[in-house]
Design a protein around this motif. Structure first.
Motif, PDB file in Angstrom:
ATOM      1  N   ARG A 118       3.562  -2.043  10.620  1.00 48.01           N
ATOM      2  CA  ARG A 118       2.684  -2.393   9.505  1.00 48.01           C
ATOM      3  C   ARG A 118       3.399  -3.309   8.511  1.00 48.01           C
ATOM      4  NH1 ARG A 118      -2.238  -1.105   6.859  1.00 48.01           N
ATOM      5  NH2 ARG A 118      -2.251  -2.588   5.117  1.00 48.01           N
ATOM      6  N   LEU A 119       4.661  -3.001   8.236  1.00 46.05           N
ATOM      7  CA  LEU A 119       5.438  -3.824   7.312  1.00 46.05           C
ATOM      8  C   LEU A 119       5.605  -5.239   7.863  1.00 46.05           C
ATOM      9  CD1 LEU A 119       6.886  -3.653   4.612  1.00 46.05           C
ATOM     10  CD2 LEU A 119       8.951  -2.946   5.830  1.00 46.05           C
ATOM     11  N   LYS A 120       5.901  -5.345   9.140  1.00 44.08           N
ATOM     12  CA  LYS A 120       6.051  -6.656   9.789  1.00 44.08           C
ATOM     13  C   LYS A 120       4.734  -7.430   9.717  1.00 44.08           C
ATOM     14  CE  LYS A 120       7.881  -8.675  14.079  1.00 44.08           C
ATOM     15  NZ  LYS A 120       6.743  -9.366  14.670  1.00 44.08           N
ATOM     16  N   LYS A 121       3.637  -6.733   9.937  1.00 48.53           N
ATOM     17  CA  LYS A 121       2.314  -7.378   9.885  1.00 48.53           C
ATOM     18  C   LYS A 121       2.018  -7.895   8.480  1.00 48.53           C
ATOM     19  CE  LYS A 121      -2.602  -6.487  10.778  1.00 48.53           C
ATOM     20  NZ  LYS A 121      -3.598  -5.454  11.173  1.00 48.53           N
ATOM     21  N   ASP A 122       2.338  -7.085   7.452  1.00 51.72           N
ATOM     22  CA  ASP A 122       2.114  -7.516   6.067  1.00 51.72           C
ATOM     23  C   ASP A 122       2.889  -8.795   5.759  1.00 51.72           C
ATOM     24  OD1 ASP A 122       0.379  -5.463   5.444  1.00 51.72           O
ATOM     25  OD2 ASP A 122       1.913  -4.189   4.527  1.00 51.72           O
ATOM     26  N   LEU A 123       4.145  -8.826   6.154  1.00 50.67           N
ATOM     27  CA  LEU A 123       4.982  -9.993   5.866  1.00 50.67           C
ATOM     28  C   LEU A 123       4.503 -11.226   6.625  1.00 50.67           C
ATOM     29  CD1 LEU A 123       8.570  -8.417   5.881  1.00 50.67           C
ATOM     30  CD2 LEU A 123       7.143  -8.962   3.918  1.00 50.67           C
ATOM     31  N   GLU A 124       4.160 -11.043   7.894  1.00 53.30           N
ATOM     32  CA  GLU A 124       3.717 -12.188   8.700  1.00 53.30           C
ATOM     33  C   GLU A 124       2.401 -12.761   8.198  1.00 53.30           C
ATOM     34  OE1 GLU A 124       3.800 -10.610  12.668  1.00 53.30           O
ATOM     35  OE2 GLU A 124       5.895 -11.227  12.993  1.00 53.30           O
ATOM     36  N   GLN A 125       1.506 -11.895   7.717  1.00 52.77           N
ATOM     37  CA  GLN A 125       0.242 -12.392   7.171  1.00 52.77           C
ATOM     38  C   GLN A 125       0.485 -13.219   5.907  1.00 52.77           C
ATOM     39  OE1 GLN A 125      -2.186  -8.862   6.683  1.00 52.77           O
ATOM     40  NE2 GLN A 125      -3.078  -9.048   8.722  1.00 52.77           N
ATOM     41  N   ASP A 164       0.855  -1.191   0.000  1.00 52.51           N
ATOM     42  CA  ASP A 164       0.000   0.000   0.000  1.00 52.51           C
ATOM     43  C   ASP A 164       0.892   1.243   0.000  1.00 52.51           C
ATOM     44  OD1 ASP A 164      -1.824   2.038   0.438  1.00 52.51           O
ATOM     45  OD2 ASP A 164      -3.039   0.862   1.825  1.00 52.51           O
ATOM     46  N   ILE A 165       1.303   1.649  -1.189  1.00 56.40           N
ATOM     47  CA  ILE A 165       2.262   2.746  -1.320  1.00 56.40           C
ATOM     48  C   ILE A 165       1.708   4.053  -0.758  1.00 56.40           C
ATOM     49  CG2 ILE A 165       3.419   4.215  -3.044  1.00 56.40           C
ATOM     50  CD1 ILE A 165       3.983   1.699  -4.634  1.00 56.40           C
ATOM     51  N   GLN A 166       0.440   4.298  -0.978  1.00 61.80           N
ATOM     52  CA  GLN A 166      -0.166   5.535  -0.468  1.00 61.80           C
ATOM     53  C   GLN A 166      -0.121   5.580   1.058  1.00 61.80           C
ATOM     54  OE1 GLN A 166      -4.073   6.294  -2.023  1.00 61.80           O
ATOM     55  NE2 GLN A 166      -4.376   8.153  -0.807  1.00 61.80           N
ATOM     56  N   LYS A 191      15.221  -6.073   9.799  1.00 63.70           N
ATOM     57  CA  LYS A 191      16.419  -5.351  10.267  1.00 63.70           C
ATOM     58  C   LYS A 191      16.794  -4.267   9.269  1.00 63.70           C
ATOM     59  CE  LYS A 191      20.020  -7.414  11.943  1.00 63.70           C
ATOM     60  NZ  LYS A 191      21.142  -8.376  12.101  1.00 63.70           N
ATOM     61  N   TRP A 192      16.754  -4.622   7.991  1.00 60.89           N
ATOM     62  CA  TRP A 192      17.066  -3.645   6.945  1.00 60.89           C
ATOM     63  C   TRP A 192      16.011  -2.532   6.900  1.00 60.89           C
ATOM     64  CZ3 TRP A 192      13.867  -3.025   2.567  1.00 60.89           C
ATOM     65  CH2 TRP A 192      14.351  -2.100   1.626  1.00 60.89           C
ATOM     66  N   ALA A 193      14.740  -2.915   6.928  1.00 62.92           N
ATOM     67  CA  ALA A 193      13.654  -1.931   6.839  1.00 62.92           C
ATOM     68  C   ALA A 193      13.683  -0.967   8.022  1.00 62.92           C
ATOM     69  CB  ALA A 193      12.300  -2.635   6.766  1.00 62.92           C
ATOM     70  N   HIS A 194      14.040  -1.477   9.199  1.00 61.84           N
ATOM     71  CA  HIS A 194      14.116  -0.611  10.382  1.00 61.84           C
ATOM     72  C   HIS A 194      15.209   0.442  10.192  1.00 61.84           C
ATOM     73  CE1 HIS A 194      15.076   0.617  14.531  1.00 61.84           C
ATOM     74  NE2 HIS A 194      13.813   0.342  14.779  1.00 61.84           N
ATOM     75  N   LEU A 195      16.357   0.036   9.686  1.00 67.55           N
ATOM     76  CA  LEU A 195      17.445   0.993   9.450  1.00 67.55           C
ATOM     77  C   LEU A 195      17.035   2.036   8.416  1.00 67.55           C
ATOM     78  CD1 LEU A 195      20.589   1.667   9.801  1.00 67.55           C
ATOM     79  CD2 LEU A 195      20.839   0.433   7.647  1.00 67.55           C
ATOM     80  N   HIS A 201      11.211  -9.896  -2.770  1.00 68.70           N
ATOM     81  CA  HIS A 201      11.965  -8.945  -3.596  1.00 68.70           C
ATOM     82  C   HIS A 201      11.049  -7.822  -4.077  1.00 68.70           C
ATOM     83  CE1 HIS A 201      14.902  -7.481  -6.507  1.00 68.70           C
ATOM     84  NE2 HIS A 201      13.931  -7.465  -7.397  1.00 68.70           N
ATOM     85  N   SER A 202       9.848  -8.163  -4.513  1.00 69.01           N
ATOM     86  CA  SER A 202       8.891  -7.167  -4.998  1.00 69.01           C
ATOM     87  C   SER A 202       8.495  -6.184  -3.895  1.00 69.01           C
ATOM     88  CB  SER A 202       7.641  -7.884  -5.535  1.00 69.01           C
ATOM     89  OG  SER A 202       6.656  -6.947  -5.911  1.00 69.01           O
ATOM     90  N   ILE A 203       8.293  -6.713  -2.683  1.00 64.05           N
ATOM     91  CA  ILE A 203       7.929  -5.843  -1.558  1.00 64.05           C
ATOM     92  C   ILE A 203       9.079  -4.902  -1.228  1.00 64.05           C
ATOM     93  CG2 ILE A 203       7.422  -5.841   0.928  1.00 64.05           C
ATOM     94  CD1 ILE A 203       5.865  -8.468   0.428  1.00 64.05           C
ATOM     95  N   ARG A 204      10.294  -5.413  -1.272  1.00 62.45           N
ATOM     96  CA  ARG A 204      11.452  -4.562  -0.991  1.00 62.45           C
ATOM     97  C   ARG A 204      11.560  -3.426  -2.009  1.00 62.45           C
ATOM     98  NH1 ARG A 204      17.631  -6.682  -1.319  1.00 62.45           N
ATOM     99  NH2 ARG A 204      17.161  -6.457  -3.531  1.00 62.45           N
ATOM    100  N   GLU A 205      11.334  -3.748  -3.295  1.00 61.85           N
ATOM    101  CA  GLU A 205      11.417  -2.721  -4.330  1.00 61.85           C
ATOM    102  C   GLU A 205      10.334  -1.659  -4.150  1.00 61.85           C
ATOM    103  OE1 GLU A 205      14.022  -2.656  -6.736  1.00 61.85           O
ATOM    104  OE2 GLU A 205      14.622  -3.995  -5.117  1.00 61.85           O
ATOM    105  N   ASP A 206       9.116  -2.090  -3.799  1.00 62.48           N
ATOM    106  CA  ASP A 206       8.024  -1.128  -3.561  1.00 62.48           C
ATOM    107  C   ASP A 206       8.327  -0.237  -2.364  1.00 62.48           C
ATOM    108  OD1 ASP A 206       6.631  -2.113  -5.701  1.00 62.48           O
ATOM    109  OD2 ASP A 206       5.233  -3.319  -4.531  1.00 62.48           O
ATOM    110  N   PHE A 207       8.874  -0.828  -1.318  1.00 63.62           N
ATOM    111  CA  PHE A 207       9.216  -0.059  -0.116  1.00 63.62           C
ATOM    112  C   PHE A 207      10.294   0.977  -0.445  1.00 63.62           C
ATOM    113  CE2 PHE A 207      11.339   0.475   4.062  1.00 63.62           C
ATOM    114  CZ  PHE A 207      10.233   0.884   4.806  1.00 63.62           C
TER     115      PHE A 207
END
Length: 398
Positions: free
Chosen positions: A204-211, A185-187, A270-274, A224-230
């Protein structure tokens, strides 16, 4: 003894050629190679394979790669084959993975025993080699199919994001049916970055991945796709604030976490948090222009004796040169070039009074390429030439 060692190397080379298809997977050609190499290998029986994978980025930095590969092969042979016999152990690298393949006669060990030994191996890899090793066990197959078995196990490993550090059978599936479509959800994430909600972004990112993981929908391609969108969200936010993302994330820690980010949910977070922390803190600093200008000035003070330009100064505070130039002028009343020249000439004045350096040496020490340009700038700002300035203050001291 040397004959036995040489024979072991010959057999190890044979199995490497089988798995890499250097020997064509035709029974008659394989039999011919066995005879040519004077090996005692039964082509009529089937063979089981254990493929063990380790991410290269996960190898402890205290190991060099060749030593680690030796230890990896050594431990695999000892635990799986119950001997330090490398005839049936093939070590190789593919992309960002280090693999060890162990080949066993069909009747040497049952599938249950092989699974038990494989689990023991992954535990010891974690305990002694400080890495996460994942194992894949094939069913017994004819020698002509072993290269294809290796390829199948590699593909299985590539699709495994959630179940690293475990042992799996060849026909394990890491997906349940067709993968659902998922778009970040980019918006929403853009709004959270604008509002500087660090905790909400990470949660929210952690919740998306865990779901996705709970539904067995998270594989390497989706992660990989989620990382690129983020990253798209982060780069767009930084671009609006005139921040140079490649400068912000160029350090070794950010690069190391980025390389590991697709290994697992834990590494991704860990990467997303940084990334989130740095992005939001940098945005905050851009809203405090005084802090930015002070940092830019400090960088100039520390590097005035070098070949310095506004791109260098802007990179030091992660901003675009045009944006920093605008903020710097508003805050200090000077362009960066004017401020740099003023600071250099003040330093030159001190050197002319306090040292016996030549005018040329003073020019070099304050970052000027030529005496003529240094003298021109000095006279413009000090009202007299460097020689006249030195002479005047020398006479005052005497």
């Amino acid at each position: 003894m040397s004959w036995l060692k040489n024979k072991g190397l010959v057999e190890a080379s044979f199995w490497t050629d089988i798995l890499t298809k250097m020997i064509s997977p035709r029974l008659d050609l394989i039999q011919g190679e066995i005879q040519k190499r004077d090996l005692t290998i039964d082509v009529e029986q089937s063979y089981a394979m254990l493929l063990v994978s380790v991410y290269l980025s996960e190898i402890d930095e205290r190991w060099n790669e060749s030593t680690f590969r030796y230890a990896f092969s050594n431990l695999s042979s000892e635990i799986i084959l119950r001997s330090l016999n490398y005839d049936r152990v093939v070590s190789y690298q593919k992309n960002n993975m280090l693999y060890v393949s162990v080949i066993l006669d069909e009747n040497d060990v049952s599938q249950a025993q092989l699974e038990e030994r494989s689990r023991h191996l992954t535990q010891l890899m974690n305990q002694y080699l400080k890495c996460i090793a994942t194992g894949y066990i094939s069913e017994p197959k004819p020698i002509t199919e072993l290269a294809q078995v290796k390829a199948d196990l590699e593909r299985l490993d590539e699709s495994n994001i959630m179940f690293r550090g475990k042992v799996h059978r060849q026909h394990t599936s890491f997906k349940n049916g067709e993968r659902e479509k998922f778009d970040l959800d980019i918006q929403l994430y853009t709004s959270l970055f604008v509002e500087r909600e660090k905790a909400q972004i990470v949660n929210r990112l952690k919740k998306d991945l865990e779901q996705l993981a709970h539904k067995n929908q998270l594989d390497a391609e989706m992660l990989h796709s989620i990382r690129e969108d983020f990253l798209q969200v982060v780069y767009a936010i930084l671009a609006k604030k005139n921040v140079q993302a490649h400068q912000l994330f160029r350090d070794s820690l950010a690069q190391q976490l980025f390389q590991k980010s697709e290994n697992s949910i834990f590494d991704f977070m860990k990467w997303a948090h940084l990334i989130t922390e740095r992005t939001i803190e940098t945005i905050k600093e851009t809203l405090r222009s005084e802090g930015i200008v002070d940092k830019a000035k400090r960088y100039i003070h520390d590097n005035y004796d070098k070949d310095l330009n506004r791109e260098d100064v802007a990179a030091s505070v992660f901003l675009t040169p045009d944006y920093l130039a605008k903020v710097f002028k508003q805050e200090s009343g000077l362009t960066m070039k004017e401020y740099l020249n003023q600071y250099r000439i003040e330093a030159a004045k001190r050197m002319l009074i306090e040292s016996r350096m030549s005018i040329g040496q003073v020019a070099i020490e304050t970052g000027y390429d030529t005496i003529s340009y240094f003298s021109t700038v000095f006279k413009k700002l000090a009202g007299e030439t460097p020689n006249a300035y030195r002479a005047k203050y020398s006479s005052l001291r005497s």
